[in-house]
Design a protein around this motif. Structure first.
Motif, short mmCIF file in Angstrom:
data_model
loop_
_atom_site.label_atom_id
_atom_site.label_comp_id
_atom_site.label_asym_id
_atom_site.label_seq_id
_atom_site.Cartn_x
_atom_site.Cartn_y
_atom_site.Cartn_z
N PRO A 24 0.83 -1.22 0.00
CA PRO A 24 0.00 0.00 0.00
C PRO A 24 0.87 1.27 0.00
CG PRO A 24 -0.79 -1.55 1.64
CD PRO A 24 0.52 -2.08 1.14
N VAL A 25 0.46 2.27 -0.76
CA VAL A 25 1.22 3.51 -0.90
C VAL A 25 1.46 4.19 0.45
CG1 VAL A 25 -0.76 5.02 -1.35
CG2 VAL A 25 1.43 5.56 -2.36
N GLU A 26 0.59 3.97 1.42
CA GLU A 26 0.77 4.60 2.73
C GLU A 26 1.96 4.03 3.50
OE1 GLU A 26 -3.03 1.97 3.11
OE2 GLU A 26 -2.06 3.21 1.58
N LYS A 27 2.56 2.95 3.02
CA LYS A 27 3.74 2.36 3.67
C LYS A 27 5.04 3.00 3.17
CE LYS A 27 1.47 -0.60 6.13
NZ LYS A 27 1.35 -0.40 7.55
N ALA A 28 4.97 3.93 2.22
CA ALA A 28 6.18 4.56 1.67
C ALA A 28 7.01 5.23 2.76
CB ALA A 28 5.80 5.57 0.59
N ILE A 29 6.37 5.82 3.76
CA ILE A 29 7.12 6.48 4.82
C ILE A 29 7.97 5.49 5.61
CG2 ILE A 29 5.28 6.40 6.57
CD1 ILE A 29 6.25 9.29 7.36
N ASN A 40 11.69 -4.29 -7.15
CA ASN A 40 10.49 -5.06 -7.50
C ASN A 40 9.33 -4.81 -6.54
OD1 ASN A 40 11.68 -6.34 -9.79
ND2 ASN A 40 12.85 -7.59 -8.36
N THR A 41 9.24 -3.59 -6.04
CA THR A 41 8.13 -3.19 -5.18
C THR A 41 7.21 -2.26 -5.96
OG1 THR A 41 9.48 -3.35 -3.18
CG2 THR A 41 7.51 -2.00 -3.02
N TYR A 42 5.92 -2.44 -5.78
CA TYR A 42 4.92 -1.53 -6.34
C TYR A 42 4.18 -0.91 -5.17
CZ TYR A 42 0.89 0.03 -9.20
OH TYR A 42 -0.09 0.75 -9.81
N LEU A 43 4.41 0.39 -4.93
CA LEU A 43 3.65 1.13 -3.93
C LEU A 43 2.35 1.56 -4.59
CD1 LEU A 43 6.58 3.23 -2.44
CD2 LEU A 43 5.26 1.49 -1.25
N LYS A 44 1.32 0.79 -4.34
CA LYS A 44 0.04 0.93 -5.04
C LYS A 44 -1.00 1.57 -4.13
CE LYS A 44 -3.13 -1.92 -7.78
NZ LYS A 44 -3.11 -1.08 -8.95
N ASP A 45 -1.83 2.40 -4.71
CA ASP A 45 -2.91 3.06 -3.98
C ASP A 45 -4.09 2.10 -3.82
OD1 ASP A 45 -4.42 4.99 -2.68
OD2 ASP A 45 -4.95 6.05 -4.53
N VAL A 46 -3.86 1.00 -3.13
CA VAL A 46 -4.88 -0.04 -2.99
C VAL A 46 -6.08 0.43 -2.17
CG1 VAL A 46 -3.31 -1.99 -3.32
CG2 VAL A 46 -3.70 -1.10 -1.03
N ASN A 47 -5.89 1.41 -1.29
CA ASN A 47 -6.98 1.91 -0.45
C ASN A 47 -7.58 3.22 -0.97
OD1 ASN A 47 -6.85 -0.24 1.47
ND2 ASN A 47 -4.92 0.65 2.17
N ASN A 48 -7.22 3.60 -2.20
CA ASN A 48 -7.78 4.78 -2.87
C ASN A 48 -7.64 6.06 -2.04
OD1 ASN A 48 -8.88 5.78 -5.26
ND2 ASN A 48 -10.95 5.73 -4.43
N THR A 81 7.89 0.68 -8.77
CA THR A 81 6.71 1.29 -9.38
C THR A 81 5.90 1.90 -8.25
OG1 THR A 81 6.70 -0.43 -11.07
CG2 THR A 81 4.68 0.86 -10.82
N ARG A 82 5.34 3.08 -8.48
CA ARG A 82 4.54 3.68 -7.41
C ARG A 82 3.44 4.57 -7.97
NH1 ARG A 82 7.21 8.74 -4.89
NH2 ARG A 82 8.50 9.47 -6.58
N ASP A 83 2.31 4.53 -7.27
CA ASP A 83 1.22 5.47 -7.55
C ASP A 83 1.53 6.72 -6.75
OD1 ASP A 83 -0.06 3.55 -9.06
OD2 ASP A 83 -1.43 2.94 -7.46
N MET A 84 1.29 7.87 -7.35
CA MET A 84 1.58 9.13 -6.66
C MET A 84 0.78 10.26 -7.28
SD MET A 84 5.32 10.03 -8.12
CE MET A 84 5.68 9.96 -9.87
N LEU A 85 0.83 11.40 -6.61
CA LEU A 85 0.19 12.61 -7.12
C LEU A 85 1.22 13.48 -7.81
CD1 LEU A 85 -2.09 13.59 -4.09
CD2 LEU A 85 -2.76 12.39 -6.19
N LEU A 86 0.77 14.21 -8.82
CA LEU A 86 1.56 15.24 -9.47
C LEU A 86 0.80 16.55 -9.36
CD1 LEU A 86 2.59 13.50 -12.84
CD2 LEU A 86 3.91 13.63 -10.71
N ILE A 87 1.53 17.63 -9.11
CA ILE A 87 0.89 18.95 -9.07
C ILE A 87 1.50 19.83 -10.15
CG2 ILE A 87 0.49 21.06 -7.74
CD1 ILE A 87 0.57 19.46 -5.20
N ARG A 88 0.61 20.36 -10.97
CA ARG A 88 0.95 21.44 -11.90
C ARG A 88 0.24 22.67 -11.37
NH1 ARG A 88 0.97 16.92 -15.05
NH2 ARG A 88 2.56 16.84 -16.68
#
Length: 190
Positions: A24-29, A40-48, A81-88
């Motif tokens: 889960p992406v929340e484990k990145a910290i 070979n880790t995918y930090l995925k936004d499994v919990n949206n 691989t990771r799901d993340m936000l981008l800000i423009r």
């Protein structure tokens, strides 16, 4: 002979393949604190968790209007691989003059504010920021936090990096004007 070669090829493929671990992406910290994300880790936004931040957000501070365009993306860097936000963003003066605009630059530009990690309590999301003239101090961490249960109000904080600047890069040791206010700002979802 063909069968032996084919069997050897299949065995080599099986041995050389490594399964990707979905985390889960929340484990990145946790990985950040431990010194890095394993291959070979995918930090995925499994919990949206990222969805509530996406969209267009507007706010004003110090005579400037800030419009942030936040999107979710999936990025692959080396073996992670990771799901993340981008800000423009689009920043204008109170009379409409464009002061800064990153809306049309590509995702891999160093001027795209890129997601990094959630706080342990999952209330705040941190992103890495490097603005124009980053070498003279216009770089740091952006912190965004949804302020209400209907996800229409967001606080935006900015903490500049503490870096040493040189007279060669920044004549007179002058630091760059910051893109975002250090005092933070409130944004409303559009």
């Amino acid at each position: 002979m063909k069968n032996i070669f084919l069997l050897g090829l299949i065995l080599f493929s099986i041995i050389s393949c490594k399964a990707q671990t979905i985390v889960p992406v929340e484990k990145a910290i946790d990985y950040r604190r431990a010194g890095g994300i394993p291959d070979n880790t995918y930090l995925k936004d499994v919990n949206n968790l990222l969805a509530k931040y996406t969209g267009t957000w507007k706010g004003s501070y110090g005579g400037k209007n800030y419009t942030l365009y936040i999107s979710k993306t999936t990025s692959k860097f080396y073996q992670v691989t990771r799901d993340m936000l981008l800000i423009r963003y689009l920043i204008t003066s109170s009379n409409g003059i464009v002061l800064d605009d990153t809306r049309s630059i590509p995702d891999n530009s160093p001027f795209i504010t890129e997601g990094s990690y959630f706080s342990k309590d999952l209330t705040t999301y941190a992103l890495d920021f490097a603005g124009k003239n980053a070498i003279c101090g216009n770089a740091g961490t952006v912190f965004i936090r949804i302020k209400n249960t209907v996800n229409t109000s967001m606080s935006f904080g900015y903490e500049p990096d503490k870096i040493m600047i040189s007279n060669d890069d920044c004549p007179g040791f002058k630091t760059a004007e910051l893109t975002f206010p250090k005092d933070g700002l409130m944004l409303t979802k559009q």
